[in-house]
Design an enzyme around this catalytic site. Structure first.
Site, PDB file in Angstrom:
ATOM      1  N   THR A  95     -65.950-101.300 -29.272  1.00  0.00           N
ATOM      2  CA  THR A  95     -65.384-101.524 -28.203  1.00  0.00           C
ATOM      3  C   THR A  95     -63.994-102.488 -28.055  1.00  0.00           C
ATOM      4  OG1 THR A  95     -67.648-101.184 -27.030  1.00  0.00           O
ATOM      5  CG2 THR A  95     -66.027-102.635 -25.682  1.00  0.00           C
TER       6      THR A  95
ATOM      7  N   ARG B  68     -74.860 -91.210 -19.065  1.00  0.00           N
ATOM      8  CA  ARG B  68     -75.268 -92.982 -19.651  1.00  0.00           C
ATOM      9  C   ARG B  68     -73.832 -93.172 -19.491  1.00  0.00           C
ATOM     10  NH1 ARG B  68     -72.951 -96.803 -23.675  1.00  0.00           N
ATOM     11  NH2 ARG B  68     -74.531 -98.184 -23.795  1.00  0.00           N
TER      12      ARG B  68
ATOM     13  N   GLY C 228     -72.214 -97.278 -19.712  1.00  0.00           N
ATOM     14  CA  GLY C 228     -72.887 -99.027 -20.086  1.00  0.00           C
ATOM     15  C   GLY C 228     -72.374 -99.628 -19.465  1.00  0.00           C
ATOM     16  N   ASP C 229     -72.252-101.195 -20.113  1.00  0.00           N
ATOM     17  CA  ASP C 229     -71.444-102.383 -19.961  1.00  0.00           C
ATOM     18  C   ASP C 229     -70.523-102.150 -19.165  1.00  0.00           C
ATOM     19  OD1 ASP C 229     -71.536-102.275 -23.106  1.00  0.00           O
ATOM     20  OD2 ASP C 229     -70.799-104.479 -22.184  1.00  0.00           O
TER      21      ASP C 229
END
Length: 354
Positions: A97, A125, A127-128
């Site tokens: 990231t 999915r 994510g953060d």
């Protein structure tokens, strides 16, 4: 996400400044996803211009369509595909990231985070990275400084520590997340420690199953302090979501005297032995769960309570860059200042320079 030390309207209100954030998810063919997140934050149909659509998270084809309307750059699948990346994907190589935190000379902070997702994840999915409070957060607040207080928790003091506010084993770390976020623990708060809550002369409230009583020993007039913090995280996104890592770190600075600086809070969440690592439990070191790091910036200024303007001689100074991580390394770069006041670019991967 953005916020500011000073009121963007120019009224210099001491009530704090508006903060806004946006995340975009499930995108295809957008060359620069952060630009799309920025536009979705800034674009508005309201005449007052007070903060975009008010939607904090947008997903898939709709927001892509808006991006085309706004003139953002889109590219075909063929341009985005490379054989090297495809082979890395087949091997299960983690892509990582990228995040950035910025502070300008007027006290405005902005944070942005972007990722291609988790390699070989389940379809659907999220994510953060595009999730406010987990992968990124910006927080600004106003409060008085210089209050002496005495605290008793259930007559004993502490959340797993002793009445002197010990933060060794059984104290801050032993108390887990509840201990980290406790507003006050046993012992006297040192003079000058930042006290963000405005309470009556005596206040009682519940902390878990314990009743906490706070009594002000001295409440003298003091300058008003404005503070801003902003953080961006990278690592195992599911773990960042479970502990709301970015917001947790910022909230610890704002509400807990145990972590008075952003560096303290980032270490407590993302450093070795911190909340991210603890969240993995027995899976730590086996699956990658809990691994990650956080970068951030904090800044503050003291202002006159009546005018909201900086106190003479207390203008905004350079922000403080902070970072910590619990894994082998984390690529990071920032601009610092040398002894002569010149900008100094720094790049690091491991804990120590090399």
């Amino acid at each position: 996400m953005v916020t500011s030390l000073l009121d963007p309207s120019g009224s210099h209100s001491t009530r704090g400044c508006v903060k806004r954030g946006a995340g975009v998810m499930g995108l295809k063919n957008v060359r620069h996803p952060i630009q799309l997140a920025r536009e979705s934050l800034l674009r508005t149909t309201a005449e007052d211009g007070e903060g975009g659509s008010m939607h904090c998270q947008l997903v898939g084809s709709f927001v892509e369509e808006k991006g085309r309307e706004w003139g953002l750059e889109f590219l075909p699948d063929e341009w985005l595909w490379t054989r090297r990346r495809w082979e890395e994907h087949r091997r299960g190589f983690s892509q990582g990231t990228v995040g950035c935190v910025c502070l300008d000379g007027r006290g405005n902070v902005a944070v942005a985070t972007s990722t291609g997702g988790k390699t070989n994840k389940w379809p659907g999915r999220i994510g953060d990275t595009p999730t406010l409070g987990a992968g990124f957060w910006a927080e600004g607040w106003v409060g008085d400084v210089g209050l002496d207080v005495d605290v008793d928790v259930g007559g004993e003091g502490g959340f797993g520590g002793d009445s002197e506010g010990d933060v060794s084993e059984g104290g801050l770390w032993g108390g887990g997340l509840g201990g980290c976020l406790a507003v006050l623990r046993g012992g006297k708060q040192e003079e000058g420690t930042y006290m963000p809550l405005s309470l009556a002369e005596s206040s009682e409230y519940m902390a878990g199953e314990e009743k906490m009583t706070m009594v002000f020993l001295e409440n003298r007039p003091a300058p008003v302090k404005k503070r801003v913090v902003a953080v961006s995280g990278t690592g195992n996104g599911d773990s960042f979501l479970r502990v709301a890592a970015a917001r947790t770190a910022c909230a610890m600075v704002r509400f807990s005297p145990l972590t008075p600086t952003l560096a303290d809070a980032v270490a407590a969440v993302a450093g070795p032995g911190g909340e991210l690592q603890r969240s993995a439990g027995r899976r730590w070191g086996l699956t990658g769960e809990g691994e990650g790091g956080i970068i951030g910036i904090e800044a503050e200024v003291e202002v006159d309570e009546d005018t909201g303007l900086p106190v003479s001689g207390m203008e905004l100074r350079r922000g403080k860059v902070v970072f910590d991580f619990n894994c082998g390394g984390m690529w990071r770069a920032w601009v610092d200042e040398d002894g002569d006041g010149n900008d100094l670019e720094k790049v690091m991967v491991f804990k120590e320079p090399y």
